[in-house]
Structures are given as structure tokens and as C-alpha cells.
Design an enzyme around this catalytic site. Structure first.
Site, PDB file in Angstrom:
ATOM      1  N   LYS A 183       0.873  -1.187   0.000  1.00  0.00           N
ATOM      2  CA  LYS A 183       0.000   0.000   0.000  1.00  0.00           C
ATOM      3  C   LYS A 183       0.905   1.230   0.000  1.00  0.00           C
ATOM      4  O   LYS A 183       1.466   1.614   1.019  1.00  0.00           O
ATOM      5  CB  LYS A 183      -0.928   0.031   1.219  1.00  0.00           C
ATOM      6  CG  LYS A 183      -2.130   0.920   0.930  1.00  0.00           C
ATOM      7  CD  LYS A 183      -2.596   1.761   2.068  1.00  0.00           C
ATOM      8  CE  LYS A 183      -1.725   2.877   2.446  1.00  0.00           C
ATOM      9  NZ  LYS A 183      -1.607   3.990   1.477  1.00  0.00           N
ATOM     10  N   GLU A 256       9.988   1.556  10.412  1.00  0.00           N
ATOM     11  CA  GLU A 256      10.993   2.587  10.117  1.00  0.00           C
ATOM     12  C   GLU A 256      10.283   3.925  10.275  1.00  0.00           C
ATOM     13  O   GLU A 256       9.501   4.325   9.408  1.00  0.00           O
ATOM     14  CB  GLU A 256      11.522   2.426   8.679  1.00  0.00           C
ATOM     15  CG  GLU A 256      12.239   1.114   8.412  1.00  0.00           C
ATOM     16  CD  GLU A 256      13.626   1.055   9.040  1.00  0.00           C
ATOM     17  OE1 GLU A 256      14.125   2.095   9.516  1.00  0.00           O
ATOM     18  OE2 GLU A 256      14.205  -0.041   9.074  1.00  0.00           O
ATOM     19  N   CYS A 290      13.675  11.336   7.188  1.00  0.00           N
ATOM     20  CA  CYS A 290      13.616  10.926   8.596  1.00  0.00           C
ATOM     21  C   CYS A 290      14.952  11.134   9.302  1.00  0.00           C
ATOM     22  O   CYS A 290      14.992  11.147  10.529  1.00  0.00           O
ATOM     23  CB  CYS A 290      13.195   9.462   8.667  1.00  0.00           C
ATOM     24  SG  CYS A 290      14.143   8.448   7.538  1.00  0.00           S
ATOM     25  N   GLU A 384       9.690  15.729  15.639  1.00  0.00           N
ATOM     26  CA  GLU A 384      10.224  15.635  14.265  1.00  0.00           C
ATOM     27  C   GLU A 384       9.667  16.802  13.443  1.00  0.00           C
ATOM     28  O   GLU A 384       8.466  16.936  13.265  1.00  0.00           O
ATOM     29  CB  GLU A 384       9.804  14.311  13.623  1.00  0.00           C
ATOM     30  CG  GLU A 384      10.338  14.167  12.223  1.00  0.00           C
ATOM     31  CD  GLU A 384       9.901  12.889  11.534  1.00  0.00           C
ATOM     32  OE1 GLU A 384       8.710  12.556  11.578  1.00  0.00           O
ATOM     33  OE2 GLU A 384      10.772  12.229  10.938  1.00  0.00           O
TER      34      GLU A 384
HETATM   35  P1  NAD Z   1       2.323   8.508   7.304  1.00  0.00           P
HETATM   36  O1  NAD Z   1       2.506   7.727   8.546  1.00  0.00           O
HETATM   37  O2  NAD Z   1       1.285   9.568   7.276  1.00  0.00           O
HETATM   38  O3  NAD Z   1       1.950   7.532   6.087  1.00  0.00           O
HETATM   39  C1  NAD Z   1       2.776   6.444   5.752  1.00  0.00           C
HETATM   40  C2  NAD Z   1       1.910   5.356   5.152  1.00  0.00           C
HETATM   41  O4  NAD Z   1       1.050   4.858   6.181  1.00  0.00           O
HETATM   42  C3  NAD Z   1       1.011   5.828   4.018  1.00  0.00           C
HETATM   43  O5  NAD Z   1       0.973   4.849   3.024  1.00  0.00           O
HETATM   44  C4  NAD Z   1      -0.327   5.957   4.704  1.00  0.00           C
HETATM   45  O6  NAD Z   1      -1.427   5.803   3.825  1.00  0.00           O
HETATM   46  C5  NAD Z   1      -0.270   4.816   5.691  1.00  0.00           C
HETATM   47  N1  NAD Z   1      -1.208   4.921   6.830  1.00  0.00           N
HETATM   48  C6  NAD Z   1      -1.717   6.045   7.385  1.00  0.00           C
HETATM   49  N2  NAD Z   1      -2.539   5.704   8.405  1.00  0.00           N
HETATM   50  C7  NAD Z   1      -2.538   4.345   8.482  1.00  0.00           C
HETATM   51  C8  NAD Z   1      -3.166   3.398   9.338  1.00  0.00           C
HETATM   52  N3  NAD Z   1      -3.995   3.777  10.311  1.00  0.00           N
HETATM   53  N4  NAD Z   1      -2.901   2.085   9.128  1.00  0.00           N
HETATM   54  C9  NAD Z   1      -2.074   1.686   8.153  1.00  0.00           C
HETATM   55  N5  NAD Z   1      -1.445   2.540   7.315  1.00  0.00           N
HETATM   56  C10 NAD Z   1      -1.672   3.845   7.486  1.00  0.00           C
HETATM   57  O7  NAD Z   1       3.757   9.090   6.911  1.00  0.00           O
HETATM   58  P2  NAD Z   1       4.142  10.083   5.724  1.00  0.00           P
HETATM   59  O8  NAD Z   1       3.667  11.451   6.056  1.00  0.00           O
HETATM   60  O9  NAD Z   1       3.773   9.497   4.409  1.00  0.00           O
HETATM   61  O10 NAD Z   1       5.748  10.013   5.817  1.00  0.00           O
HETATM   62  C11 NAD Z   1       6.478  10.800   6.692  1.00  0.00           C
HETATM   63  C12 NAD Z   1       6.914  10.019   7.905  1.00  0.00           C
HETATM   64  O11 NAD Z   1       7.649   8.866   7.506  1.00  0.00           O
HETATM   65  C13 NAD Z   1       7.872  10.814   8.770  1.00  0.00           C
HETATM   66  O12 NAD Z   1       7.554  10.631  10.130  1.00  0.00           O
HETATM   67  C14 NAD Z   1       9.233  10.196   8.455  1.00  0.00           C
HETATM   68  O13 NAD Z   1      10.189  10.353   9.447  1.00  0.00           O
HETATM   69  C15 NAD Z   1       8.866   8.776   8.239  1.00  0.00           C
HETATM   70  N6  NAD Z   1       9.909   8.108   7.447  1.00  0.00           N
HETATM   71  C16 NAD Z   1      10.755   7.229   8.066  1.00  0.00           C
HETATM   72  C17 NAD Z   1      11.785   6.632   7.343  1.00  0.00           C
HETATM   73  C18 NAD Z   1      12.733   5.645   7.978  1.00  0.00           C
HETATM   74  O14 NAD Z   1      13.407   4.922   7.235  1.00  0.00           O
HETATM   75  N7  NAD Z   1      12.848   5.577   9.288  1.00  0.00           N
HETATM   76  C19 NAD Z   1      11.933   6.938   5.998  1.00  0.00           C
HETATM   77  C20 NAD Z   1      11.053   7.830   5.409  1.00  0.00           C
HETATM   78  C21 NAD Z   1      10.033   8.405   6.135  1.00  0.00           C
END
Ligand code: NAD
Length: 482
Positions: A183, A256, A290, A384
């Protein structure tokens, strides 16, 4: 499935694009100018069910029986195809994620490498021979361990690396002989839809990768709670990640998540080397990484000089249209994110912080911003920030800066700049992060290193070899020769 000239994409299940029948739609916008560049047709609960059914049957019928050299070939061919079509992917990353061309190129190059690491990884999944006669009574017996694919892997990915972070999940999963239900982030689904075509062309069996499009808040529960799913690998924000872990029950889970990465500059650091790294570390992809440099700790006697030089270099960065080759800083993913970042700056200023450069916003474009006179209670420091904002804090002693750096709920990566190798290694031992870079910033990542956080930054490791380990089960086989 449709080509991206239509820019309407549905879920892809068992090799077919699933559209129509009144499925709800969601627009995909160019974050730079708000133009609608495409649309997704969102999966239903039944579509998720269909995707998991397909993944499970293709796992048993095809993928778990496929020899390693074939899995390896598919991944290698996909890498070759991506190399040929790199420019198209760079463009779609700019359009849907607002990623400047130069950063899109890096993302595509890294994605090609991830595929090649996974292609090699597929052929190097080893177990061990275990000397059973080390145990009393173990004479005349042979012990071996072998790695087996776990089965159906659910992968959920964020918007900020729509290609490479998807590949960090699907490439090792397929290398190990699993099937996947992916997804992708609903804000950046077009890159993945385009990428699927390459896998198909490279010979991936239908149904080995299934993609469900739509909001995670609606589809997540169906994906996470299904007992046929054996492993969930999630990259995204902390609250979502930890909720997934709670709901996942007995499944294996890799998370992650986010961070507020500390970077430490001692007074013996080579400033000519570290200033460009810090600028890159804080402002790459407008800080939406991140491991962005967010908390910069600088030894007091070089604090004024370092801030002055950072301000000079920051002033040269061009903010604007990601499709312009001169642009260094593009938009944030949405206006609401830019408004939030601006509000956090305002709040810090009201609490005593000083903006030494930047601080302003126009729609989704945020100026690269440096804040001083900050403290660990301000949101720009302790949460963050995920925007082009760096905070700079002076310190006096090694002990003090270790306490500052570790005073965080997060722990993904850290950077330490010093010419004193003993000091650097002392810090590497005590910093509470999943990775430490010496004379390099927290932003640095190569795609084969073990990568993943501690504390609220996550659990488990990615990096192709480590992800393959996590996506396989180690089984022991004992043979009695008596
Ligand atoms: P997000 O958590 O809003 O969304 C990530 C994914 O989760 C999307 O596909 C979203 O549709 C899905 N999602 C949202 N709610 C959900 C739920 N209740 N159940 C299952 N899936 C759900 O994150 P974002 O805004 O897309 O990305 C930014 C975040 O990602 C930041 O916090 C960043 O630090 C983190 N990030 C971490 C890494 C790492 O390797 N540690 C890398 C990149 C981004």
C-alpha cells in the site's frame, strides 16, 4: 493497466488493474502548484481481501518454488529497465512528490542499486551447519539451518521516497521468495504504478506483487489484521507505526519511523568539509527525510563562526519549481504541512528563539531556516520537524553534548564531526541511535547498511541483506546418523 498518459491508476491485483464499479477516487496533486496530475481509484475491503488471497496462492503455487537464480534474474532485469527509463521516473517524482530533479536522480540511482543488491541477495540466502557434537550426546548427528520465505508480506510506504523506500521492501521480499501486498502513500502513487510495469516486463509472475491504492487510515486495518499475512513492514510516522505494531498480533513487524536527528560539531572539526554536508543534511528534499539534520550541537568557541558560515551557504540555496534544474529546495508535500512548520517556527520565536535566516513560507514553499537560542522543550527541537528547519545549540563539554543528543524520544541516526578518532568512537558507543556517522551527517545512508532506529524511531532493520533476514524464517533440520 493503463499507461501513465491517462494518469488514473487503480489497484493492481493478480496482474490486473482494478477500476470502476463506483470505487471512490482521490486526486494526486503536484505539491508545487496544486495542479491535479492524476487520480487513484481506491481499493475496497473486498479488493484488499482479493489482494491477500492472490498473494497467498501465488506464494504457494509459484514464488516459494521459484529457484533463486530466477528471482535474481527478475530483479536484475528490472534494475536494467529502470536504468533505461530513469528520466521518466525522475520526472514523475518531481511532479507528484515535488522532488527536485537532482534529488530525483539520486533516488532513481539508489533504487537501481537496491534492485541489484536484492538480485545478488537472492542468490546468497545461507543457513549454517551446526556442530551438534558440541552438546553431550550429540555425536553422530548432523544439524543444519535453512532460511525459508515467510509468505505474504504487507508493505506500507510513505510519500517522501516513493520509489526507493518501496524498493527497500518489495525487492528483498521478492528476493527471498515471498509475495507482497503493497500500500503506497496515497499522495505519491503514480511512481509505483509506473514501476510495476517494469517488474512485469522483467518476468515477475502475476500476483507476486499486488498493489492496493488508497488511504492507509481506511485500508490499514484489513491489511494488518489478516491472519494470512506473515510480516508487516512499515515506513512512516511514529503514531501510525506503533498503532500497527499493537494491531499486528503475532506477525513479524518492522517499523521505520521518524526522528529529530542530532549532529555534533566539535571545535577540531574540519569546517570546510562539514559545512556543505550540514547544508545538504538539513535541507535535502526540503528537510522531509527521517534522518534530516534537525538538532545541530556546536562547541561554544566555534559556534558564532559556524552559524555565520551556515547562514552564508543557506542564502545561496535556490527555492522553487522542482522541475527547474537549478532548484535545490522544492515544496513541502502539502500546504497544511508548510503551515504547520511555519507555526512551529513562530511558536519557538515566541518562546525566545531567533531566526538567523529564512522562516517564511509562500504556499507550499518554505525558506530554508536556521534557528538559534532554542531549547529542548520547543517543538522544533523535541519533535520531528520534517521541514527545512535546522536548530543550532552550543555546548561546552563532551559529557554535556552526549546528554543533549540522547535527550530525545527518537534514535535513528546521528552525526559526529571531529578529528579526534578516540572521541568519535567514544560517542559512537554511547549515542542512543540505530546508526552513527563520523565526519558525515545523520542524513547519510547507503542501501546495503543495516538501517533502522531505536526508541520511538522504530524496530527492526532494513538494508537489503537485513531485510531478507527479516523476511525469512530460520528453520533447524537435524539428522540422526546412528
Ligand atoms: P504517514 O505515517 O502519514 O503515512 C505512511 C503510510 O502509512 C502511508 O501509506 C499511509 O497511507 C499509511 N497509513 C496512514 N494511516 C494508516 C493506518 N492507520 N494504518 C495503516 N497505514 C496507514 O507518513 P508520511 O507522512 O507518508 O511520511 C512521513 C513520515 O515517515 C515521517 O515521520 C518520516 O520520518 C517517516 N519516514 C521514516 C523513514 C525511515 O526509514 N525511518 C523513511 C522515510 C520516512
Amino acid at each position: 493497466m493503463n499507461t501513465l498518459t491517462e494518469l488514473v491508476v487503480g489497484s493492481i491485483i493478480d496482474g490486473k488493474e482494478i477500476r470502476g464499479n463506483g470505487r471512490s477516487t482521490q486526486e494526486v496533486q503536484n505539491p508545487y502548484n496544486g495542479e491535479v496530475i492524476g487520480k487513484i481509484e481506491c481499493a475496497t475491503k473486498e479488493d484488499v481481501e482479493h489482494a491477500i488471497n492472490t498473494a497467498e496462492s501465488v506464494f504457494h503455487e509459484t514464488m516459494k518454488k521459484m529457484p533463486a537464480y530466477q528471482r535474481s534474474d527478475i530483479l536484475r532485469k528490472t534494475a536494467d529497465l529502470l536504468e533505461v527509463q530513469a528520466e521518466e521516473f525522475i520526472r514523475i517524482l518531481a511532479l507528484e512528490a515535488g522532488k527536485p530533479i537532482r534529488e530525483g536522480r539520486i533516488e532513481v540511482d539508489r533504487a537501481i542499486q537496491v534492485l541489484r543488491f536484492a538480485s545478488e541477495g537472492a542468490k546468497n540466502i545461507y543457513g549454517e551447519q551446526i556442530p551438534l557434537d558440541s552438546a553431550i550426546g550429540g555425536e553422530n548427528q548432523i544439524g543444519i539451518s535453512k532460511r525459508y520465505p515467510v509468505g505474504v508480506v504487507v508493505a506500507i510506504t510513505p510519500f517522501n521516497f516513493p520509489l526507493n523506500l518501496v524498493l527497500h521492501k518489495i525487492a528483498p521480499a521478492l528476493a527471498a521468495g515471498n509475495t507482497v501486498v503493497l500500500k503506497p502513500a496515497e499522495k505519491t502513487p503514480l511512481t509505483v504504478a509506473m514501476f510495476y510495469k517494469l517488474l512485469e516486463k522483467a518476468g515477475l509472475p502475476k500476483g507476486a506483487l499486488n498493489i492496493v491504492m488508497g488511504p492507509g487510515s481506511e485500508l490499514g486495518e484489513f491489511l494488518i489484521t489478516d491472519s494470512r499475512v506473515k510480516k508487516i513492514t512499515f515506513t512512516g510516522s511514529g503514531p501510525v507505526g506503533w498503532k500497527i505494531k499493537e494491531m499486528a498480533g503475532t506477525k513479524k513487524v518492522t517499523l521505520e519511523l521518524g526522528s529529530n536527528a542530532p549532529n555534533i560539531i566539535f571545535n577540531d572539526a574540519n569546517l570546510d568539509d562539514c559545512i556543505p554536508s550540514l547544508i545538504k543534511g538539513g535541507f535535502t528534499f526540503a528537510g522531509q527525510a527521517c534522518v534530516s539534520v534537525q538538532r545541530l550541537y556546536v562547541q561554544r568557541d566555534i559556534f558564532p563562526l559556524l552559524v555565520k558560515r551556515l547562514v552564508e551557504e543557506t542564502g545561496k540555496l535556490q527555492v522553487g519549481d522542482p522541475l527547474e534544474s537549478s532548484t535545490v529546495i522544492g515544496p513541502l508535500i502539502s500546504e497544511s504541512e508548510a503551515i504547520r512548520a511555519e507555526a512551529w517556527i513562530q511558536e519557538a520565536v515566541e518562546q525566545g528563539a531567533k531566526v538567523v535566516i529564512g522562516g517564511k513560507r509562500k504556499n507550499t514553499l518554505m525558506e530554508p531556516t536556521i534557528l538559534v537560542d532554542v531549547n529542548h522543550q520547543m517543538r522544533v527541537v523535541c519533535q520531528e520537524v520534517f521541514a527545512p528547519i535546522m536548530t543550532v545549540i552550543p555546548f561546552d563539554t563532551e559529557e554535556e553534548v552526549i546528554n543533549f543528543a540522547n535527550d530525545s524520544d527518537y534514535g535513528l541516526q546521528a552525526g559526529v564531526f571531529t578529528q579526534d578518532i578516540s572521541r568519535a568512537l567514544r560517542l559512537a558507543d554511547v549515542l542512543e541511535t540505530g546508526g552513527v556517522w563520523i565526519n558525515q551527517t545523520s542524513l547519510m545512508r547507503y542501501d546495503h547498511i543495516p538501517y533502522g532506529g531505536v526508541k520511538l524511531s522504530g524496530t527492526g532493520k532494513e538494508g537489503v541483506k537485513y531485510a531478507i533476514e527479516d523476511m525469512t524464517e530460520l528453520k533447524f533440520i537435524g539428522i540422526n546418523l546412528k
